[in-house]
Motif scaffolding. Structure first.
Motif, mmCIF file in Angstrom:
data_model
loop_
_atom_site.group_PDB
_atom_site.id
_atom_site.type_symbol
_atom_site.label_atom_id
_atom_site.label_comp_id
_atom_site.label_asym_id
_atom_site.label_seq_id
_atom_site.Cartn_x
_atom_site.Cartn_y
_atom_site.Cartn_z
ATOM 1 N N ALA A 106 34.589 29.634 16.169
ATOM 2 C CA ALA A 106 33.970 29.350 17.474
ATOM 3 C C ALA A 106 35.023 29.023 18.509
ATOM 4 C CB ALA A 106 32.982 28.186 17.331
ATOM 5 N N LYS A 107 36.043 28.253 18.069
ATOM 6 C CA LYS A 107 37.112 27.904 19.000
ATOM 7 C C LYS A 107 37.887 29.134 19.429
ATOM 8 C CE LYS A 107 41.080 24.817 19.517
ATOM 9 N NZ LYS A 107 41.930 23.787 18.866
ATOM 10 N N ALA A 108 38.151 30.031 18.445
ATOM 11 C CA ALA A 108 38.871 31.264 18.767
ATOM 12 C C ALA A 108 38.057 32.144 19.703
ATOM 13 C CB ALA A 108 39.198 32.027 17.475
ATOM 14 N N ALA A 109 36.737 32.193 19.478
ATOM 15 C CA ALA A 109 35.878 33.037 20.314
ATOM 16 C C ALA A 109 35.775 32.497 21.733
ATOM 17 C CB ALA A 109 34.495 33.139 19.686
ATOM 18 N N ASP A 110 36.038 31.190 21.891
ATOM 19 C CA ASP A 110 35.906 30.565 23.202
ATOM 20 C C ASP A 110 37.165 30.726 24.037
ATOM 21 O OD1 ASP A 110 34.224 29.081 24.974
ATOM 22 O OD2 ASP A 110 35.571 27.377 24.676
ATOM 23 N N ARG A 111 38.231 31.228 23.457
ATOM 24 C CA ARG A 111 39.480 31.395 24.200
ATOM 25 C C ARG A 111 39.347 32.562 25.167
ATOM 26 N NH1 ARG A 111 43.947 32.498 20.148
ATOM 27 N NH2 ARG A 111 45.285 32.290 21.979
ATOM 28 N N SER A 112 39.573 32.302 26.421
ATOM 29 C CA SER A 112 39.431 33.356 27.427
ATOM 30 C C SER A 112 40.294 33.032 28.639
ATOM 31 C CB SER A 112 37.966 33.518 27.853
ATOM 32 O OG SER A 112 37.494 32.330 28.472
ATOM 33 N N VAL A 113 40.455 34.011 29.506
ATOM 34 C CA VAL A 113 41.198 33.822 30.738
ATOM 35 C C VAL A 113 40.413 34.470 31.884
ATOM 36 C CG1 VAL A 113 42.570 35.929 30.350
ATOM 37 C CG2 VAL A 113 43.403 34.178 31.926
ATOM 38 N N THR A 165 37.764 50.968 66.009
ATOM 39 C CA THR A 165 38.542 52.084 65.485
ATOM 40 C C THR A 165 37.774 52.764 64.358
ATOM 41 O OG1 THR A 165 40.551 52.678 64.253
ATOM 42 C CG2 THR A 165 39.749 50.431 64.016
ATOM 43 N N PRO A 166 37.862 54.079 64.218
ATOM 44 C CA PRO A 166 37.157 54.765 63.123
ATOM 45 C C PRO A 166 37.881 54.658 61.792
ATOM 46 C CG PRO A 166 38.288 56.355 64.488
ATOM 47 C CD PRO A 166 38.466 55.031 65.167
ATOM 48 N N TYR A 167 39.100 54.138 61.803
ATOM 49 C CA TYR A 167 39.896 54.085 60.578
ATOM 50 C C TYR A 167 39.705 52.720 59.921
ATOM 51 C CZ TYR A 167 41.738 58.032 63.090
ATOM 52 O OH TYR A 167 41.835 59.200 63.797
ATOM 53 N N LYS A 168 39.045 52.746 58.761
ATOM 54 C CA LYS A 168 38.606 51.519 58.100
ATOM 55 C C LYS A 168 39.289 51.341 56.746
ATOM 56 C CE LYS A 168 35.327 50.990 61.278
ATOM 57 N NZ LYS A 168 35.324 49.865 62.246
ATOM 58 N N LYS A 169 39.229 50.086 56.261
ATOM 59 C CA LYS A 169 39.689 49.778 54.916
ATOM 60 C C LYS A 169 38.554 49.039 54.199
ATOM 61 C CE LYS A 169 43.906 48.430 54.230
ATOM 62 N NZ LYS A 169 44.415 49.520 53.360
ATOM 63 N N VAL A 170 38.116 49.615 53.080
ATOM 64 C CA VAL A 170 37.083 48.980 52.246
ATOM 65 C C VAL A 170 37.800 48.148 51.191
ATOM 66 C CG1 VAL A 170 35.079 49.351 50.759
ATOM 67 C CG2 VAL A 170 35.556 50.952 52.626
ATOM 68 N N ARG A 171 37.309 46.937 50.962
ATOM 69 C CA ARG A 171 37.984 46.006 50.049
ATOM 70 C C ARG A 171 36.953 45.274 49.194
ATOM 71 N NH1 ARG A 171 40.150 40.619 50.136
ATOM 72 N NH2 ARG A 171 42.299 40.530 49.357
ATOM 73 N N VAL A 172 37.279 45.095 47.917
ATOM 74 C CA VAL A 172 36.417 44.323 47.022
ATOM 75 C C VAL A 172 37.284 43.566 46.024
ATOM 76 C CG1 VAL A 172 36.094 46.180 45.325
ATOM 77 C CG2 VAL A 172 34.382 44.365 45.538
ATOM 78 N N VAL A 173 36.881 42.339 45.709
ATOM 79 C CA VAL A 173 37.560 41.522 44.706
ATOM 80 C C VAL A 173 36.548 41.190 43.607
ATOM 81 C CG1 VAL A 173 38.745 39.355 44.225
ATOM 82 C CG2 VAL A 173 39.140 40.534 46.398
ATOM 83 N N THR A 174 36.903 41.483 42.363
ATOM 84 C CA THR A 174 36.039 41.151 41.234
ATOM 85 C C THR A 174 36.658 40.004 40.440
ATOM 86 O OG1 THR A 174 37.120 42.776 39.799
ATOM 87 C CG2 THR A 174 35.176 43.498 41.007
ATOM 88 N N THR A 175 35.814 39.174 39.865
ATOM 89 C CA THR A 175 36.265 38.077 39.002
ATOM 90 C C THR A 175 35.819 38.381 37.581
ATOM 91 O OG1 THR A 175 36.026 36.493 40.822
ATOM 92 C CG2 THR A 175 36.159 35.595 38.594
ATOM 93 N N VAL A 176 36.799 38.492 36.671
ATOM 94 C CA VAL A 176 36.507 38.904 35.294
ATOM 95 C C VAL A 176 37.059 37.866 34.305
ATOM 96 C CG1 VAL A 176 36.678 40.772 33.593
ATOM 97 C CG2 VAL A 176 36.738 41.302 36.046
ATOM 98 N N ASP A 177 36.238 37.518 33.329
ATOM 99 C CA ASP A 177 36.614 36.586 32.266
ATOM 100 C C ASP A 177 36.832 37.405 30.987
ATOM 101 O OD1 ASP A 177 37.196 34.268 30.979
ATOM 102 O OD2 ASP A 177 35.136 33.499 30.925
ATOM 103 N N PHE A 178 38.097 37.488 30.512
ATOM 104 C CA PHE A 178 38.430 38.260 29.315
ATOM 105 C C PHE A 178 38.606 37.340 28.113
ATOM 106 C CE2 PHE A 178 39.985 41.104 32.692
ATOM 107 C CZ PHE A 178 39.480 42.330 32.269
ATOM 108 N N TYR A 179 38.132 37.796 26.967
ATOM 109 C CA TYR A 179 38.443 37.095 25.720
ATOM 110 C C TYR A 179 39.923 37.275 25.382
ATOM 111 C CZ TYR A 179 33.475 36.497 24.645
ATOM 112 O OH TYR A 179 32.168 36.120 24.659
ATOM 113 N N LEU A 180 40.512 36.272 24.772
ATOM 114 C CA LEU A 180 41.887 36.349 24.277
ATOM 115 C C LEU A 180 41.862 36.440 22.759
ATOM 116 C CD1 LEU A 180 43.688 33.702 26.527
ATOM 117 C CD2 LEU A 180 43.688 36.193 26.770
ATOM 118 N N ASP A 181 42.646 37.367 22.201
ATOM 119 C CA ASP A 181 42.697 37.560 20.751
ATOM 120 C C ASP A 181 43.502 36.438 20.089
ATOM 121 O OD1 ASP A 181 41.296 39.855 21.140
ATOM 122 O OD2 ASP A 181 43.086 41.127 21.241
#
Length: 237
Positions: free
Chosen positions: A37-44, A221-237
């Protein structure tokens, strides 16, 4: 009697032995479960960024102008003349008739020292998907002044990018890959590995001027920049 006592003692010893084994096995399983359980809970938790340069596909120009005088027919005639000048200007640039429409009008009058003053405010809106032609119209708008049309403040072109849904999937995937790179670097520095995604949150998509500033003539101006930021939680092996 002695035989009965010996038999009872043997049964108690056997029960105690079974109980001891059960405690040992149970303790092992509990400890192993807690370790897993402790190992499965390790994430970043990391963030990933995706940006894309796009060109607007819709141009909207709301043009406000007015006329002031002392009698309604005269003021109305001036407004009509300005409206015709606008229509001629856009027709000369090749815009379709339906791309320019009246979008509102109001009439104000007040008395000053017994004199009735009338003001008519008129708005026309250009709405087109021809971005290059819209830019040409803005660049040559001083021609409207020569035609007698004085534009009120705030009469600027607005360019919009309406195809966000077309780029969303690839941008989210790109942001997720960017997040995984950050997680892999973290894992490398800490001597671990990166597993699957534990949870993820898609950020807000923003559409801003590509170069961070507006163009001249008070227009977007017609010249645009589209931007998105995602937040992801990865498991650590």
């Amino acid at each position: 009697m002695t035989g009965v006592l010996e038999k009872r003692n043997l049964m108690l010893l056997a029960s105690a032995a079974v109980l001891s084994v059960g405690v040992v096995v149970g303790g092992y399983l509990l400890g192993d479960g807690l370790t897993r359980a402790k190992a499965a809970d390790r994430s970043v938790t990391v963030r990933g960024l995706a940006e894309k340069d796009v060109t607007a596909d819709l141009a909207t120009w709301t043009i406000a102008y007015s006329a002031t005088g002392f009698d309604l027919p005269t003021v109305r005639a001036e407004i009509d003349a300005n409206s015709k000048a606008l229509q001629d200007y856009f027709r000369g640039l090749g815009f379709k008739v339906e791309e320019l429409r009246p979008s509102g009008v109001n009439v104000n009058q007040f008395y000053n020292n017994g004199v009735n003053t009338i003001t008519i405010n008129q708005r026309m809106q250009l709405r087109t998907n021809d971005i290059a032609r819209a830019q040409k119209a803005v660049a040559g708008q001083f021609d409207l002044v020569r035609r007698g049309v004085v534009l009120q403040e705030g009469s600027g072109m607005v360019y919009s990018f309406t195809k966000l849904n077309d780029v969303k999937p690839t941008m989210v995937a790109e942001a997720t890959r960017d997040a995984r790179k950050a997680a892999e670097q973290f894992a490398k520095d800490s001597g671990t590995g990166v597993g699957g995604i534990k949870s993820a949150t898609q950020g807000y998509f923003s559409i801003d001027a590509r170069d961070g500033e507006q163009s001249g003539s008070g227009s977007d101006t017609p010249y645009k920049k589209v931007r998105v930021v995602t937040t992801v939680d990865f498991y650590l092996d």
